[in-house]
Motif scaffolding. Structure first.
Motif, mmCIF file in Angstrom:
data_model
loop_
_atom_site.group_PDB
_atom_site.id
_atom_site.type_symbol
_atom_site.label_atom_id
_atom_site.label_comp_id
_atom_site.label_asym_id
_atom_site.label_seq_id
_atom_site.Cartn_x
_atom_site.Cartn_y
_atom_site.Cartn_z
ATOM 1 N N ARG A 123 -6.417 3.004 0.598
ATOM 2 C CA ARG A 123 -5.222 3.526 -0.069
ATOM 3 C C ARG A 123 -4.875 2.672 -1.292
ATOM 4 O O ARG A 123 -5.146 1.468 -1.314
ATOM 5 C CB ARG A 123 -4.048 3.538 0.918
ATOM 6 N N LEU A 124 -4.259 3.325 -2.266
ATOM 7 C CA LEU A 124 -3.869 2.622 -3.486
ATOM 8 C C LEU A 124 -2.694 1.685 -3.195
ATOM 9 O O LEU A 124 -1.831 2.010 -2.367
ATOM 10 C CB LEU A 124 -3.434 3.599 -4.575
ATOM 11 N N THR A 125 -2.685 0.570 -3.893
ATOM 12 C CA THR A 125 -1.484 -0.258 -3.846
ATOM 13 C C THR A 125 -0.450 0.355 -4.791
ATOM 14 O O THR A 125 -0.754 1.252 -5.586
ATOM 15 C CB THR A 125 -1.791 -1.699 -4.281
ATOM 16 N N HIS A 185 2.450 -8.994 -8.277
ATOM 17 C CA HIS A 185 1.991 -10.218 -7.629
ATOM 18 C C HIS A 185 0.471 -10.325 -7.690
ATOM 19 O O HIS A 185 -0.231 -9.314 -7.751
ATOM 20 C CB HIS A 185 2.424 -10.240 -6.168
ATOM 21 N N THR A 186 0.005 -11.557 -7.616
ATOM 22 C CA THR A 186 -1.435 -11.764 -7.569
ATOM 23 C C THR A 186 -2.006 -11.138 -6.295
ATOM 24 O O THR A 186 -1.345 -11.100 -5.254
ATOM 25 C CB THR A 186 -1.744 -13.283 -7.643
ATOM 26 N N GLY A 187 -3.212 -10.576 -6.426
ATOM 27 C CA GLY A 187 -3.871 -9.980 -5.270
ATOM 28 C C GLY A 187 -3.392 -8.582 -4.937
ATOM 29 O O GLY A 187 -3.703 -8.048 -3.873
ATOM 30 N N THR A 188 -2.651 -7.941 -5.836
ATOM 31 C CA THR A 188 -2.140 -6.601 -5.540
ATOM 32 C C THR A 188 -3.014 -5.506 -6.148
ATOM 33 O O THR A 188 -2.656 -4.324 -6.088
ATOM 34 C CB THR A 188 -0.689 -6.439 -6.048
ATOM 35 N N GLY A 189 -4.150 -5.870 -6.752
ATOM 36 C CA GLY A 189 -5.093 -4.851 -7.197
ATOM 37 C C GLY A 189 -4.966 -4.426 -8.644
ATOM 38 O O GLY A 189 -5.360 -3.323 -9.020
ATOM 39 N N LYS A 190 -4.478 -5.322 -9.485
ATOM 40 C CA LYS A 190 -4.308 -4.950 -10.900
ATOM 41 C C LYS A 190 -5.645 -4.697 -11.584
ATOM 42 O O LYS A 190 -5.730 -3.883 -12.497
ATOM 43 C CB LYS A 190 -3.530 -6.049 -11.638
ATOM 44 N N THR A 191 -6.692 -5.387 -11.135
ATOM 45 C CA THR A 191 -7.997 -5.209 -11.797
ATOM 46 C C THR A 191 -8.454 -3.755 -11.687
ATOM 47 O O THR A 191 -8.859 -3.136 -12.682
ATOM 48 C CB THR A 191 -9.044 -6.145 -11.155
ATOM 49 N N ILE A 192 -8.388 -3.184 -10.490
ATOM 50 C CA ILE A 192 -8.773 -1.777 -10.317
ATOM 51 C C ILE A 192 -7.778 -0.874 -11.048
ATOM 52 O O ILE A 192 -8.164 0.151 -11.617
ATOM 53 C CB ILE A 192 -8.853 -1.416 -8.815
ATOM 54 N N PHE A 233 0.817 -1.219 0.000
ATOM 55 C CA PHE A 233 0.000 0.000 0.000
ATOM 56 C C PHE A 233 0.848 1.265 0.000
ATOM 57 O O PHE A 233 1.901 1.328 0.622
ATOM 58 C CB PHE A 233 -0.945 0.002 1.209
ATOM 59 N N LEU A 243 -14.184 -1.242 -0.927
ATOM 60 C CA LEU A 243 -12.913 -1.352 -0.190
ATOM 61 C C LEU A 243 -12.958 -0.722 1.193
ATOM 62 O O LEU A 243 -12.022 -0.869 1.965
ATOM 63 C CB LEU A 243 -11.778 -0.691 -0.997
ATOM 64 N N GLN A 277 -1.333 0.130 -8.402
ATOM 65 C CA GLN A 277 -2.446 1.037 -8.718
ATOM 66 C C GLN A 277 -1.945 2.472 -8.828
ATOM 67 O O GLN A 277 -2.353 3.218 -9.719
ATOM 68 C CB GLN A 277 -3.528 0.926 -7.637
HETATM 69 N N1 ATP Z 1 -6.350 -0.527 -2.861
HETATM 70 C C1 ATP Z 1 -6.976 -1.576 -2.335
HETATM 71 N N2 ATP Z 1 -7.242 -1.642 -1.008
HETATM 72 C C2 ATP Z 1 -7.859 -2.718 -0.475
HETATM 73 N N3 ATP Z 1 -8.258 -3.805 -1.180
HETATM 74 C C3 ATP Z 1 -8.013 -3.791 -2.501
HETATM 75 C C4 ATP Z 1 -7.371 -2.694 -3.146
HETATM 76 N N4 ATP Z 1 -7.277 -2.961 -4.480
HETATM 77 C C5 ATP Z 1 -7.838 -4.162 -4.654
HETATM 78 N N5 ATP Z 1 -8.273 -4.666 -3.480
HETATM 79 C C6 ATP Z 1 -8.917 -5.975 -3.258
HETATM 80 O O1 ATP Z 1 -7.881 -6.953 -3.274
HETATM 81 C C7 ATP Z 1 -8.365 -8.152 -3.872
HETATM 82 C C8 ATP Z 1 -7.432 -8.582 -4.987
HETATM 83 O O2 ATP Z 1 -7.490 -7.636 -6.034
HETATM 84 P P1 ATP Z 1 -7.347 -8.075 -7.575
HETATM 85 O O3 ATP Z 1 -8.113 -9.327 -7.826
HETATM 86 O O4 ATP Z 1 -7.653 -6.887 -8.404
HETATM 87 O O5 ATP Z 1 -5.803 -8.393 -7.657
HETATM 88 P P2 ATP Z 1 -5.013 -8.827 -8.972
HETATM 89 O O6 ATP Z 1 -3.664 -8.214 -8.853
HETATM 90 O O7 ATP Z 1 -5.812 -8.500 -10.208
HETATM 91 O O8 ATP Z 1 -4.945 -10.388 -8.750
HETATM 92 P P3 ATP Z 1 -4.713 -11.533 -9.882
HETATM 93 O O9 ATP Z 1 -3.332 -11.344 -10.424
HETATM 94 O O10 ATP Z 1 -4.860 -12.798 -9.069
HETATM 95 O O11 ATP Z 1 -5.799 -11.381 -10.909
HETATM 96 C C9 ATP Z 1 -9.792 -7.882 -4.328
HETATM 97 O O12 ATP Z 1 -10.667 -8.373 -3.341
HETATM 98 C C10 ATP Z 1 -9.868 -6.360 -4.385
HETATM 99 O O13 ATP Z 1 -11.181 -5.895 -4.144
#
Ligand code: ATP
Length: 114
Positions: free
Chosen positions: A50-52, A78-85, A23, A45, A55
């Motif tokens: 806060r943005l990762t 890494h997976t789960g770091t918020g790339k979708t947003i 973060f 959220l 992000q």
């Molecule tokens: N800034 C943030 N603060 C808190 N939670 C967040 C934030 N951004 C994303 N998340 C949450 O973290 C989780 C993982 O996010 P996301 O699936 O976008 O990660 P990813 O990097 O796209 O993962 P993958 O590579 O597995 O697709 C989701 O539940 C999402 O809502």
């Protein structure tokens, strides 16, 4: 059994990453984004989120000028770091800007709208 064990190791590592350092100090509410998007982010959220790091790198650059020409981005994190947003927020902000009359954003692209 072997599969389950490695999956639990994967989750442990992911949670560790979240706790440690992904973060930044930038909050979504600090961004110049449409209030509708901000409300959605707060619901999803929580307030003051806060943005990762990924992000911040992706979103701030694209929000500098919502009418700028299309910017191609390749993100790796890494997976789960918020790339979708990281990908979707600038896209939605641009679409809302388009709705508000900012038409320059699609100049020079091959996107067709009717
Ligand atoms: N800034 C943030 N603060 C808190 N939670 C967040 C934030 N951004 C994303 N998340 C949450 O973290 C989780 C993982 O996010 P996301 O699936 O976008 O990660 P990813 O990097 O796209 O993962 P993958 O590579 O597995 O697709 C989701 O539940 C999402 O809502």
């Amino acid at each position: 059994m072997l599969r389950l064990r490695s999956l639990s190791g994967w989750f442990g590592r992911t949670r560790g990453l979240r706790r440690l350092s992904i973060f930044t100090d930038v909050r979504f509410q600090d961004l110049a984004i449409d209030p509708r998007l901000l409300r959605g982010l707060e619901v999803a959220l929580g307030p003051g989120a806060r943005l990762t790091s990924v992000q911040q790198q992706a979103i701030l650059r694209q929000l500098e000028d919502p009418c700028q020409k299309r910017l191609d981005l390749l993100l790796q994190a890494h997976t789960g770091t918020g790339k979708t947003i990281a990908f979707l927020l600038p896209v939605l902000q641009r679409l809302l800007a388009l709705e508000a009359g900012c038409v320059r954003m699609f100049e020079g692209t091959d996107l067709m709208t009717r």
